[in-house]
Scaffold this motif. Structure first.
Motif, mmCIF file in Angstrom:
data_model
loop_
_atom_site.group_PDB
_atom_site.id
_atom_site.type_symbol
_atom_site.label_atom_id
_atom_site.label_comp_id
_atom_site.label_asym_id
_atom_site.label_seq_id
_atom_site.Cartn_x
_atom_site.Cartn_y
_atom_site.Cartn_z
ATOM 1 N N VAL A 181 0.829 -1.221 0.000
ATOM 2 C CA VAL A 181 0.000 0.000 0.000
ATOM 3 C C VAL A 181 0.859 1.266 0.000
ATOM 4 O O VAL A 181 0.450 2.290 -0.561
ATOM 5 N N GLY A 182 2.064 1.186 0.607
ATOM 6 C CA GLY A 182 2.958 2.356 0.646
ATOM 7 C C GLY A 182 3.311 2.883 -0.738
ATOM 8 O O GLY A 182 3.124 4.076 -1.026
ATOM 9 N N PRO A 183 3.815 2.030 -1.635
ATOM 10 C CA PRO A 183 4.130 2.505 -2.992
ATOM 11 C C PRO A 183 2.909 3.001 -3.772
ATOM 12 O O PRO A 183 3.045 3.884 -4.611
ATOM 13 N N ILE A 184 1.720 2.445 -3.476
ATOM 14 C CA ILE A 184 0.512 2.897 -4.193
ATOM 15 C C ILE A 184 0.233 4.364 -3.884
ATOM 16 O O ILE A 184 0.082 5.194 -4.788
ATOM 17 N N ILE A 185 0.184 4.720 -2.591
ATOM 18 C CA ILE A 185 -0.121 6.123 -2.253
ATOM 19 C C ILE A 185 1.062 7.026 -2.575
ATOM 20 O O ILE A 185 0.881 8.176 -2.968
ATOM 21 N N GLY A 186 2.299 6.503 -2.442
ATOM 22 C CA GLY A 186 3.482 7.297 -2.810
ATOM 23 C C GLY A 186 3.498 7.621 -4.290
ATOM 24 O O GLY A 186 3.816 8.740 -4.700
ATOM 25 N N LEU A 187 3.129 6.609 -5.094
ATOM 26 C CA LEU A 187 3.097 6.804 -6.549
ATOM 27 C C LEU A 187 2.057 7.850 -6.933
ATOM 28 O O LEU A 187 2.325 8.741 -7.735
ATOM 29 N N MET A 240 12.691 10.551 -6.513
ATOM 30 C CA MET A 240 11.464 10.930 -5.819
ATOM 31 C C MET A 240 10.773 9.719 -5.196
ATOM 32 O O MET A 240 10.306 9.759 -4.054
ATOM 33 N N MET A 241 10.693 8.612 -5.930
ATOM 34 C CA MET A 241 10.026 7.422 -5.398
ATOM 35 C C MET A 241 10.813 6.799 -4.246
ATOM 36 O O MET A 241 10.236 6.390 -3.237
ATOM 37 N N PHE A 242 12.146 6.719 -4.389
ATOM 38 C CA PHE A 242 12.973 6.138 -3.332
ATOM 39 C C PHE A 242 12.946 6.996 -2.069
ATOM 40 O O PHE A 242 13.094 6.476 -0.961
ATOM 41 N N ALA A 243 12.770 8.309 -2.219
ATOM 42 C CA ALA A 243 12.753 9.198 -1.052
ATOM 43 C C ALA A 243 11.382 9.232 -0.394
ATOM 44 O O ALA A 243 11.260 9.158 0.830
ATOM 45 N N MET A 244 10.321 9.305 -1.216
ATOM 46 C CA MET A 244 8.994 9.559 -0.645
ATOM 47 C C MET A 244 8.358 8.335 0.008
ATOM 48 O O MET A 244 7.837 8.425 1.127
ATOM 49 N N VAL A 245 8.361 7.192 -0.664
ATOM 50 C CA VAL A 245 7.615 6.031 -0.147
ATOM 51 C C VAL A 245 8.148 5.557 1.208
ATOM 52 O O VAL A 245 7.369 5.379 2.160
ATOM 53 N N PRO A 246 9.466 5.347 1.378
ATOM 54 C CA PRO A 246 9.957 4.959 2.711
ATOM 55 C C PRO A 246 9.723 6.047 3.761
ATOM 56 O O PRO A 246 9.495 5.735 4.936
ATOM 57 N N THR A 247 9.759 7.333 3.358
ATOM 58 C CA THR A 247 9.482 8.422 4.307
ATOM 59 C C THR A 247 8.057 8.310 4.836
ATOM 60 O O THR A 247 7.812 8.481 6.043
ATOM 61 N N ASN A 248 7.097 8.022 3.938
ATOM 62 C CA ASN A 248 5.706 7.823 4.371
ATOM 63 C C ASN A 248 5.628 6.716 5.417
ATOM 64 O O ASN A 248 4.963 6.852 6.457
ATOM 65 N N ASN A 249 6.294 5.600 5.149
ATOM 66 C CA ASN A 249 6.243 4.445 6.052
ATOM 67 C C ASN A 249 6.884 4.732 7.401
ATOM 68 O O ASN A 249 6.368 4.362 8.447
ATOM 69 N N ILE A 250 8.037 5.378 7.374
ATOM 70 C CA ILE A 250 8.753 5.662 8.623
ATOM 71 C C ILE A 250 7.979 6.651 9.476
ATOM 72 O O ILE A 250 7.923 6.535 10.702
ATOM 73 N N ALA A 251 7.352 7.648 8.833
ATOM 74 C CA ALA A 251 6.654 8.692 9.587
ATOM 75 C C ALA A 251 5.307 8.221 10.134
ATOM 76 O O ALA A 251 4.981 8.476 11.288
ATOM 77 N N LEU A 252 4.516 7.539 9.303
ATOM 78 C CA LEU A 252 3.148 7.176 9.690
ATOM 79 C C LEU A 252 2.992 5.711 10.102
ATOM 80 O O LEU A 252 2.108 5.373 10.878
ATOM 81 N N GLY A 253 3.862 4.839 9.576
ATOM 82 C CA GLY A 253 3.699 3.402 9.774
ATOM 83 C C GLY A 253 4.071 2.900 11.144
ATOM 84 O O GLY A 253 3.825 1.739 11.464
ATOM 85 N N THR A 254 4.662 3.753 11.992
ATOM 86 C CA THR A 254 5.042 3.293 13.334
ATOM 87 C C THR A 254 4.271 4.012 14.441
ATOM 88 O O THR A 254 4.564 3.846 15.612
ATOM 89 N N LEU A 255 3.265 4.829 14.056
ATOM 90 C CA LEU A 255 2.464 5.530 15.061
ATOM 91 C C LEU A 255 1.327 4.647 15.556
ATOM 92 O O LEU A 255 0.854 3.763 14.839
ATOM 93 N N ALA A 256 0.871 4.894 16.786
ATOM 94 C CA ALA A 256 -0.303 4.197 17.310
ATOM 95 C C ALA A 256 -1.522 4.589 16.482
ATOM 96 O O ALA A 256 -1.609 5.714 15.995
ATOM 97 N N PRO A 257 -2.497 3.677 16.299
ATOM 98 C CA PRO A 257 -3.622 3.936 15.394
ATOM 99 C C PRO A 257 -4.445 5.161 15.747
ATOM 100 O O PRO A 257 -4.958 5.831 14.868
ATOM 101 N N ASP A 258 -4.564 5.479 17.054
ATOM 102 C CA ASP A 258 -5.377 6.632 17.436
ATOM 103 C C ASP A 258 -4.693 7.963 17.103
ATOM 104 O O ASP A 258 -5.311 9.023 17.203
#
Length: 527
Positions: A151-157, A387-405
């Protein structure tokens, strides 16, 4: 052990199943199309402003508000979406956004005056903006952590591809039909997306009781702060910043609103945005990276077409066809980025992306007035990869480790940073181009004298060319002045690319401050 702030939202929201339900995936893809439309609409119009200007009998300063109104409204609505998503639920908020965006698109297409167009564009930006952070939030709360590499690459793309191909799509539509169809084309997909979301999305439950505690003062201060900031950044470079009365007044309003906004956010019982999310180090640094990535994403989507239009004399359609290289590259690289995220440390992937982006910009520092499709080919491919190598992992690192609330609120802030980065990037690039063009004109004029053999030969040749067509000396001097000015403009583009090169090389070092994220393959959490 994972703590509350680094627990995977997907693991907590969906602990039993690692499989993506087809209905849920299809609902998410429908939402992604909505986000694509909303982001695309920024750039799709930019390629055809001259046609809109002619169609509505507007001045050049008036027609620029077709873009500015959309951007100001969008930048206010994006952070607001976090609160509204919790209060209304994903389904209702997204359906309202998609329906509102569709109706306002229809009204834009039927606009007969520039005032109507500006009003409907502001409404379109405000209502459509809610779709962008809602998709990001859903990606990191609905799906299990082990599926983030899909899902990360889909929204990053989508987030990178939509602005990149916007000029191409806009050029084709205007060329084949008319500028009105830039807006009418949203209507049928918009209706389908609205109905699809109502029928299929069931990710969460609304909490309408939150609306009783809605912070209207917070909204007012945030609108004053972000709206005036966007205006100052948009209009500042062309009006000499504080020397223009309206820019200076907006800057003062923005400064006062900013103070009031930050006071309100930290004192209100239910703040309109929760800035305490920035206490998570990866999210905070991820937002800084997202801000800086926005500078490159929107900055280069602006600078390439401007060079091709001003120096090469390309039409909107030709510019779109030339720019399409980056879009194709992003599309092809996205699956590779998804696969590598499972195997590699995402921090190194971000650093690699930023360095590749810098190399692509560095190749453009040698730009001349003869640069055409093939000279721009490799820099644009590198731009797409970076752009793709920078943005997609950044999305995951920033949002993918937060608590759901915390993800819904965080998603609004995260997407706001990309838009603000774009606004700052355009302001800086415009300032560099204006200042360096003036400097290069002065330096070139000092060298173009009667003592310069090349200048004398060129002037003589031009005088012979205009012989018998009038005052050949005057015409030759005007032509020589135009050549000098064009050369100064080209040199200023080279300077702007050099600034971006140094900036992104320096930015790649910031990655070292990130905590190592969890492996997506293992499905575990960060330690």
């Amino acid at each position: 052990m994972a703590n509350a702030t680094t627990a995977s939202p997907a693991m907590m929201a969906n602990p039993a199943s690692e499989r993506i339900a087809p209905k849920r995936l299809f609902a998410f893809i429908i939402m992604v199309f909505g986000m694509f439309m909303s982001i695309l609409d920024i750039q799709i119009v930019s390629a055809s402003l001259s046609e809109i200007q002619a169609g509505l009998s507007a001045s050049s300063s008036e027609v620029s508000w077709v873009q500015t109104a959309y951007l100001i409204a969008e930048v206010i609505a994006i952070p607001l979406s976090g609160f509204l998503s919790r209060a209304l639920g994903t389904r209702l908020l997204f359906a309202i956004s998609a329906a509102g965006f569709t109706v306002s698109s229809l009204l834009c297409g039927f606009a007969t005056t520039i005032e109507e167009m500006i009003l409907w564009r502001a409404l379109q930006g405000f209502l459509g903006a809610g779709m962008i952070p809602t998709v990001f939030a859903s990606a990191y709360t609905v799906f299990p952590r082990s599926k983030f590499h899909i899902v990360g690459p889909i929204i990053g793309l989508v987030a990178t591809l939509a602005p990149t191909i916007g000029p191409t799509v806009g050029g084709y539509i205007t060329d084949l039909m008319s500028w009105n169809w830039l807006f009418f084309i949203n209507v049928v997909p918009g209706i389908a997306i609205t109905l699809g979301v109502i029928a299929l999305v069931d990710f969460d439950e609304p909490h309408f009781e939150l609306l009783d505690r809605f912070d209207w003062w917070g909204l007012l201060f945030m609108a004053g702060f972000l709206g005036t900031l966007e205006y100052v950044l948009e209009e500042g470079p062309q009006y000499e910043w504080m020397q223009d009365t309206s820019v200076a007044i907006c800057a003062w309003i923005g400064a006062i609103s900013a103070i009031a906004f930050f006071w309100r956010v930290f004192t209100a019982a239910e703040p309109i945005v929760n800035l305490r999310t920035f206490s998570n180090r990866n999210f905070a640094i991820g937002c800084v990276l997202q801000f800086c990535i926005g500078i490159g994403l929107y900055g280069l989507t602006y600078i390439y077409p401007r060079y091709l239009a001003e120096v090469r004399g390309y039409s909107a359609l030709m510019i779109g066809e030339t720019m399409f290289v980056s879009g194709i590259t992003m599309f092809l690289v996205a699956p590779l980025v998804g696969r590598l995220m499972v195997k590699l440390d995402m921090r190194y992937m971000i650093a690699f992306g930023l360095i590749v982006f810098a190399i692509g910009s560095y190749q453009m520092t040698w730009i001349t007035r003869d640069y055409d499709f093939y000279e721009l080919l490799v820099p644009q491919i590198l731009r797409g990869i970076g752009m793709m190598f920078a943005m997609v992992p950044t999305n995951n690192i920033a949002l993918g480790t937060l608590a759901p609330d915390r993800v819904k609120n965080a998603s609004g802030l995260f997407n706001l940073m990309r838009n603000l980065g774009g606004a700052v990037g355009l302001a800086v690039i415009n300032t560099v181009l204006n200042d360096r063009t003036d400097l290069h004109i002065t330096r070139l004029q000092e060298r173009v004298t009667w003592g310069n053999a090349t200048a004398t030969e060129t002037l003589t040749m031009l005088m012979q060319k205009f012989q018998g067509l009038g005052d050949s000396t005057l015409m030759a001097m005007k032509q020589l002045s135009q050549i000098v000015h064009r050369q100064a403009v080209v040199m200023s583009f080279g300077d702007a690319f050099f600034v971006l090169t140094v900036f992104y090389l320096g930015l790649s070092l910031l990655v070292m401050l990130l905590k190592k994220p969890a492996s997506l393959a293992g499905g575990g959490d960060a330690h």
